[in-house]
Design an enzyme around this catalytic site. Structure first.
Site, PDB file in Angstrom:
ATOM      1  N   GLU A 149      52.178  39.528  34.131  1.00  0.00           N
ATOM      2  CA  GLU A 149      52.684  39.015  35.402  1.00  0.00           C
ATOM      3  C   GLU A 149      53.978  39.685  35.859  1.00  0.00           C
ATOM      4  O   GLU A 149      54.205  39.840  37.060  1.00  0.00           O
ATOM      5  CB  GLU A 149      52.868  37.493  35.315  1.00  0.00           C
ATOM      6  CG  GLU A 149      51.569  36.727  35.041  1.00  0.00           C
ATOM      7  CD  GLU A 149      50.530  36.905  36.136  1.00  0.00           C
ATOM      8  OE1 GLU A 149      50.812  37.528  37.173  1.00  0.00           O
ATOM      9  OE2 GLU A 149      49.404  36.408  35.939  1.00  0.00           O
TER      10      GLU A 149
ATOM     11  N   HIS B 132      46.939  43.602  39.593  1.00  0.00           N
ATOM     12  CA  HIS B 132      46.451  43.245  38.258  1.00  0.00           C
ATOM     13  C   HIS B 132      45.373  44.209  37.765  1.00  0.00           C
ATOM     14  O   HIS B 132      45.114  44.282  36.558  1.00  0.00           O
ATOM     15  CB  HIS B 132      45.887  41.824  38.270  1.00  0.00           C
ATOM     16  CG  HIS B 132      46.882  40.769  37.909  1.00  0.00           C
ATOM     17  ND1 HIS B 132      47.560  40.748  36.714  1.00  0.00           N
ATOM     18  CD2 HIS B 132      47.300  39.671  38.591  1.00  0.00           C
ATOM     19  CE1 HIS B 132      48.352  39.693  36.672  1.00  0.00           C
ATOM     20  NE2 HIS B 132      48.212  39.018  37.799  1.00  0.00           N
TER      21      HIS B 132
ATOM     22  N   TYR C 142      56.799  35.986  35.849  1.00  0.00           N
ATOM     23  CA  TYR C 142      56.580  36.712  37.097  1.00  0.00           C
ATOM     24  C   TYR C 142      57.860  37.381  37.594  1.00  0.00           C
ATOM     25  O   TYR C 142      57.977  38.610  37.625  1.00  0.00           O
ATOM     26  CB  TYR C 142      56.057  35.763  38.181  1.00  0.00           C
ATOM     27  CG  TYR C 142      54.692  35.193  37.933  1.00  0.00           C
ATOM     28  CD1 TYR C 142      53.579  35.665  38.615  1.00  0.00           C
ATOM     29  CD2 TYR C 142      54.505  34.143  37.034  1.00  0.00           C
ATOM     30  CE1 TYR C 142      52.315  35.128  38.405  1.00  0.00           C
ATOM     31  CE2 TYR C 142      53.258  33.602  36.807  1.00  0.00           C
ATOM     32  CZ  TYR C 142      52.161  34.094  37.500  1.00  0.00           C
ATOM     33  OH  TYR C 142      50.917  33.564  37.275  1.00  0.00           O
TER      34      TYR C 142
ATOM     35  N   HIS D 282      49.160  41.236  44.952  1.00  0.00           N
ATOM     36  CA  HIS D 282      49.383  40.818  43.575  1.00  0.00           C
ATOM     37  C   HIS D 282      48.092  40.888  42.765  1.00  0.00           C
ATOM     38  O   HIS D 282      48.062  41.458  41.665  1.00  0.00           O
ATOM     39  CB  HIS D 282      49.950  39.392  43.550  1.00  0.00           C
ATOM     40  CG  HIS D 282      50.339  38.919  42.183  1.00  0.00           C
ATOM     41  ND1 HIS D 282      51.603  39.064  41.672  1.00  0.00           N
ATOM     42  CD2 HIS D 282      49.617  38.296  41.219  1.00  0.00           C
ATOM     43  CE1 HIS D 282      51.657  38.554  40.450  1.00  0.00           C
ATOM     44  NE2 HIS D 282      50.455  38.079  40.150  1.00  0.00           N
ATOM     45  N   GLU D 283      47.021  40.309  43.296  1.00  0.00           N
ATOM     46  CA  GLU D 283      45.762  40.305  42.546  1.00  0.00           C
ATOM     47  C   GLU D 283      45.210  41.718  42.397  1.00  0.00           C
ATOM     48  O   GLU D 283      44.643  42.065  41.361  1.00  0.00           O
ATOM     49  CB  GLU D 283      44.736  39.385  43.216  1.00  0.00           C
ATOM     50  CG  GLU D 283      45.209  37.950  43.444  1.00  0.00           C
ATOM     51  CD  GLU D 283      45.867  37.312  42.232  1.00  0.00           C
ATOM     52  OE1 GLU D 283      45.499  37.643  41.082  1.00  0.00           O
ATOM     53  OE2 GLU D 283      46.776  36.475  42.416  1.00  0.00           O
TER      54      GLU D 283
ATOM     55  N   GLN E  94      41.346  31.367  32.881  1.00  0.00           N
ATOM     56  CA  GLN E  94      42.701  31.507  32.363  1.00  0.00           C
ATOM     57  C   GLN E  94      43.378  30.148  32.260  1.00  0.00           C
ATOM     58  O   GLN E  94      43.226  29.328  33.166  1.00  0.00           O
ATOM     59  CB  GLN E  94      43.520  32.424  33.276  1.00  0.00           C
ATOM     60  CG  GLN E  94      44.824  32.890  32.666  1.00  0.00           C
ATOM     61  CD  GLN E  94      45.638  33.780  33.600  1.00  0.00           C
ATOM     62  OE1 GLN E  94      45.584  33.611  34.819  1.00  0.00           O
ATOM     63  NE2 GLN E  94      46.377  34.716  33.068  1.00  0.00           N
TER      64      GLN E  94
ATOM     65  N   GLY F 276      46.823  30.469  43.604  1.00  0.00           N
ATOM     66  CA  GLY F 276      46.796  31.312  44.784  1.00  0.00           C
ATOM     67  C   GLY F 276      45.669  32.317  44.685  1.00  0.00           C
ATOM     68  O   GLY F 276      44.895  32.520  45.614  1.00  0.00           O
ATOM     69  N   GLY F 277      45.587  32.949  43.536  1.00  0.00           N
ATOM     70  CA  GLY F 277      44.520  33.906  43.293  1.00  0.00           C
ATOM     71  C   GLY F 277      44.309  34.070  41.809  1.00  0.00           C
ATOM     72  O   GLY F 277      45.157  33.696  40.993  1.00  0.00           O
ATOM     73  N   MET F 278      43.158  34.609  41.447  1.00  0.00           N
ATOM     74  CA  MET F 278      42.854  34.929  40.055  1.00  0.00           C
ATOM     75  C   MET F 278      42.280  36.330  40.020  1.00  0.00           C
ATOM     76  O   MET F 278      41.317  36.624  40.732  1.00  0.00           O
ATOM     77  CB  MET F 278      41.874  33.915  39.458  1.00  0.00           C
ATOM     78  CG  MET F 278      41.547  34.183  38.005  1.00  0.00           C
ATOM     79  SD  MET F 278      43.013  34.027  36.941  1.00  0.00           S
ATOM     80  CE  MET F 278      42.597  35.211  35.654  1.00  0.00           C
ATOM     81  N   GLU F 279      42.865  37.167  39.172  1.00  0.00           N
ATOM     82  CA  GLU F 279      42.606  38.593  39.198  1.00  0.00           C
ATOM     83  C   GLU F 279      41.311  39.014  38.521  1.00  0.00           C
ATOM     84  O   GLU F 279      41.232  40.083  37.898  1.00  0.00           O
ATOM     85  CB  GLU F 279      43.778  39.321  38.534  1.00  0.00           C
ATOM     86  CG  GLU F 279      43.984  39.002  37.054  1.00  0.00           C
ATOM     87  CD  GLU F 279      44.943  37.860  36.776  1.00  0.00           C
ATOM     88  OE1 GLU F 279      45.488  37.782  35.659  1.00  0.00           O
ATOM     89  OE2 GLU F 279      45.149  37.036  37.690  1.00  0.00           O
TER      90      GLU F 279
ATOM     91  N   GLN G  58      37.196  28.929  36.332  1.00  0.00           N
ATOM     92  CA  GLN G  58      38.579  29.406  36.203  1.00  0.00           C
ATOM     93  C   GLN G  58      38.889  29.426  34.719  1.00  0.00           C
ATOM     94  O   GLN G  58      39.117  28.387  34.117  1.00  0.00           O
ATOM     95  CB  GLN G  58      39.547  28.509  36.969  1.00  0.00           C
ATOM     96  CG  GLN G  58      41.013  28.797  36.727  1.00  0.00           C
ATOM     97  CD  GLN G  58      41.412  30.230  37.038  1.00  0.00           C
ATOM     98  OE1 GLN G  58      40.945  30.799  38.026  1.00  0.00           O
ATOM     99  NE2 GLN G  58      42.251  30.828  36.206  1.00  0.00           N
TER     100      GLN G  58
ATOM    101  N   ASP H 150      48.862  26.024  29.719  1.00  0.00           N
ATOM    102  CA  ASP H 150      48.828  25.521  31.092  1.00  0.00           C
ATOM    103  C   ASP H 150      50.077  24.717  31.444  1.00  0.00           C
ATOM    104  O   ASP H 150      50.416  24.576  32.620  1.00  0.00           O
ATOM    105  CB  ASP H 150      47.604  24.624  31.306  1.00  0.00           C
ATOM    106  CG  ASP H 150      46.307  25.401  31.286  1.00  0.00           C
ATOM    107  OD1 ASP H 150      46.338  26.616  31.532  1.00  0.00           O
ATOM    108  OD2 ASP H 150      45.251  24.784  31.017  1.00  0.00           O
TER     109      ASP H 150
ATOM    110  N   PRO I 181      42.771  25.977  42.180  1.00  0.00           N
ATOM    111  CA  PRO I 181      44.105  25.535  41.747  1.00  0.00           C
ATOM    112  C   PRO I 181      45.196  26.582  41.811  1.00  0.00           C
ATOM    113  O   PRO I 181      46.372  26.248  41.648  1.00  0.00           O
ATOM    114  CB  PRO I 181      43.859  25.106  40.290  1.00  0.00           C
ATOM    115  CG  PRO I 181      42.718  25.945  39.839  1.00  0.00           C
ATOM    116  CD  PRO I 181      41.829  26.095  41.051  1.00  0.00           C
TER     117      PRO I 181
END
Length: 635
Positions: free
Chosen positions: A353, A334, A416, A330-331, A176, A303-306, A174, A408, A301
């Site tokens: 976002e 992106h 968003y 959403h993803e 980002q 919901g999603g990562m694009e 991960q 972070d 960690p």
């Protein structure tokens, strides 16, 4: 294009190239009135703002391509190998390449077969350490040999017991916001875009996938090769290794997961292809070939990562009724806003976002209808208000000042939902068809570029502000972007589907009806969330017992409903729900769901004891980001 137009564009380029790229000040654009020149200006006029979260020096030497060769060692929990970095000297006399690292062991750096001198600086507490490499005069590539640390902030290693199949280990990254540097030495700034290739070596029983071109039919031979031909920022480089299997959902879409949840995931997200087609229709062609999903273990960690071509998705949105698939929208969105047009620094995250959240609502409307769109917009607006009620004014600003701060630590709904609400106002003022055309041209103008907030405002001045000067003002736009809170008269989403929910809640609270007599048989998940999220802060034990008995809320299998209910139970100390609360905390690592619960528990001495016990049990299975965000509550 006429000579006059071309010269105007070239003059803009000269003005920009003559400025200091590391300066935080923006250069005023020469506005060319003719619409045909707008795209040229968009391509040449944006500049690199200073990135306070990177040690790298792309203004002097810019990395353009990576070639990774890494071996995955589950026993030592390390990635080891090398990365070759192609670079371009932005100034003729540049002789040093500076890369970002965090907890990496650098063994040597090579160019043209010769070892190079390098220096690894002392580490900063959250930025990591700068790696400075002395460059030979004629080289355009260096190779860094290194290995990661078992505590790499962007890598999670799961034991077989922590996976669904219980047989094989699992690894995922991960990156980002600034965690790519923990598994690759690179220029870890979103303003630096690179293409990449990779060779990943794994145990033969396992499959490796990346944010690149993946072949679902690749043999499991322990050596996997990848290519990402489009230039992407470092935070979108991603890797996962596990006992993964693939199932197609459409011509260009499919899902990877452990075998036990593969069919459920494919059924839940089967509308992904329809979402892709609908988005293309309004906002331009999809630029990334395939769009697949990777369903990760519950410790993921977010919901999603694009990650481009392969979004990483939490299993907590597999609800069985498609009620939480806005996360997939959403993803996917992106792929236009974020991956194709990217924020140049983390100050500009709202450009990713806010646009993506706006597109999410539009996709949900196109695929599932206006009622679904309205309900989700209202819930999003309420989430935004909850943050506005608690955040300091400086943290309510879209173009937030993050100098000296860990990105972070300032995650919120502001980039968003406030960003999306701002775009919704622009849409309302100029009309949906006109705004859609603006977005289509915007995505083309800045395709595969990283831009700043100031670049966006300059582009607005050349487009919407010029074309609709009677409806829009720069002052109003700057109020949205640079001021805390919401401007007076900001859009207020409404949903007729919530009218009956409001009446039912008010009738129950006033004692007019019993909970068991609430007509909720046809309520969808969004109505339940609206019912729960708008209950009074203080409820009696008798009231909570009545609700729980009538609707079985403590045992809800929908993770969003369970989250809202458990938060109410913590705040009102409803002890019958506490065994479920403990189970929830130790089985899910998604910060959106667990962080508010840890925070609420830690507000009382008794609750903090519960939080400490749950955290101690769950910590080894949490992602490092989840640990970092929540351990402050349990200390």
């Amino acid at each position: 294009m006429t000579i006059k137009k071309l010269m105007a564009g070239l003059l803009t380029l000269i003005v920009i190239s003559g400025c200091n790229e590391s300066s935080t000040k923006t250069t005023e654009l020469i506005v060319v009135a003719d619409k045909e020149s707008k795209q040229l200006e968009a391509q040449v006029a944006h500049h690199n703002a200073q990135d306070y979260h990177s040690f790298s020096n792309p203004d002097a030497v810019k990395v353009t391509h990576l070639n990774l060769d890494l071996s995955v060692d589950f026993t030592q929990q390390t990635l080891s190998g090398h990365v070759s970095l192609d670079f371009q000297r932005m100034t003729p006399d540049a002789d040093t390449l500076i890369l970002d690292t965090r907890d990496l062991v650098i063994s040597k750096v090579v160019a043209d077969g010769n070892d190079l001198a390098f220096n690894l600086a002392n580490a900063d507490n959250f930025f990591g350490a700068a790696l400075s490499i002395k460059l030979p005069s004629h080289s355009s590539q260096v190779t860094v040999y290194y290995n990661t640390s078992p505590k790499a902030s962007g890598v999670q290693w799961l034991t077989p017991a922590q996976t669904a199949g219980k047989k094989y280990p699992f690894l995922f990254t991960q990156a980002q916001a600034i965690h790519a540097r923990s598994f690759i030495p690179l220029q870890d700034s979103p303003q630096v875009r690179v293409t990449y290739e990779a060779t990943i070596r794994t145990p033969k029983a396992l499959l490796a996938v990346m944010s690149a071109a993946n072949d679902p039919d690749t043999p499991r031979d322990g050596v996997y090769e990848f290519s990402m031909p489009q230039a992407i920022p470092s935070y979108l480089i991603a890797l996962a290794v596990g006992d993964l299997h693939f199932k197609a959902m459409g011509e260009r879409t499919g899902v990877y997961s452990e075998i036990g949840i593969l069919d459920a995931a494919a059924a839940e997200f089967e509308d992904t292809e329809s979402m892709l087609i609908a988005t293309e229709k309004n906002f331009g062609a999809y630029s990334w070939d395939r769009y697949d999903l990777l369903i990760l273990p519950p410790s993921f960690p977010f919901g999603g990562m694009e990650n481009p071509r392969l979004s990483f998705i939490t299993p907590t949105v597999i609800a069985g009724d498609k009620s939480l698939v806005s996360l997939i929208a959403h993803e996917l969105a992106h792929s236009w806003s974020g991956n194709t047009v990217t924020n140049a620094t983390w100050r500009d995250l709202w450009l990713n976002e806010g646009f993506t959240t706006y597109l999410t609502y539009r996709i949900m409307e196109m695929v599932y209808g206006e009622e679904r769109f309205d309900m989700e917009a209202v819930l999003g607006r309420q989430d935004l208000q909850a943050d506005l009620d608690t955040l300091k004014p400086n943290d309510q600003i879209l173009a937030i000042n993050l100098k000296g701060r860990d990105p972070d630590e300032v995650f919120s709904n502001i980039p968003y939902e406030k960003g999306a609400l701002f775009l919704r106002e622009l849409e309302h003022k100029v009309g949906r068809a006109n705004f859609d055309q603006f977005l289509l041209e915007y995505f083309k103008a800045f395709a595969f570029q990283s831009i700043t907030t100031d670049d966006f405002i300059s582009y607005l001045e050349q487009t919407l502000l010029q074309d609709y000067s009677d409806k829009l003002s720069k002052q109003r736009i700057e109020e949205w972007i640079f001021e805390p809170g919401l401007p007076k008269g900001a859009p207020v989403p409404k949903s007729d589907a919530f009218t009956s929910v409001d009446k039912a809640r008010n009738d129950w609270l006033s004692g007019t009806i019993a909970a068991s007599n609430i007509d909720s048989d046809n309520w969808v998940v969004h109505q339940w969330l609206y019912f729960l999220n708008n209950l009074p802060a203080e409820l009696s034990s008798a009231q909570l017992t009545e609700l729980d008995k009538a609707f079985g809320l403590t045992n809800s299998t929908n993770n969003e409903i369970a989250h809202s209910w458990l938060l109410i139970c913590v705040n009102n100390w409803y002890q019958p729900a506490f065994p479920r609360l403990n189970e929830y905390l130790v089985s899910i690592g998604r910060n959106k769901l667990v962080k508010p619960l840890y925070k609420a528990l830690s507000a009382t001495p008794e609750g903090k004891v519960m939080a400490q016990k749950a955290f101690a049990k769950a910590k080894d299975g949490y992602h490092p980001l989840t640990v970092k965000v929540n351990e402050k509550f349990v200390k």
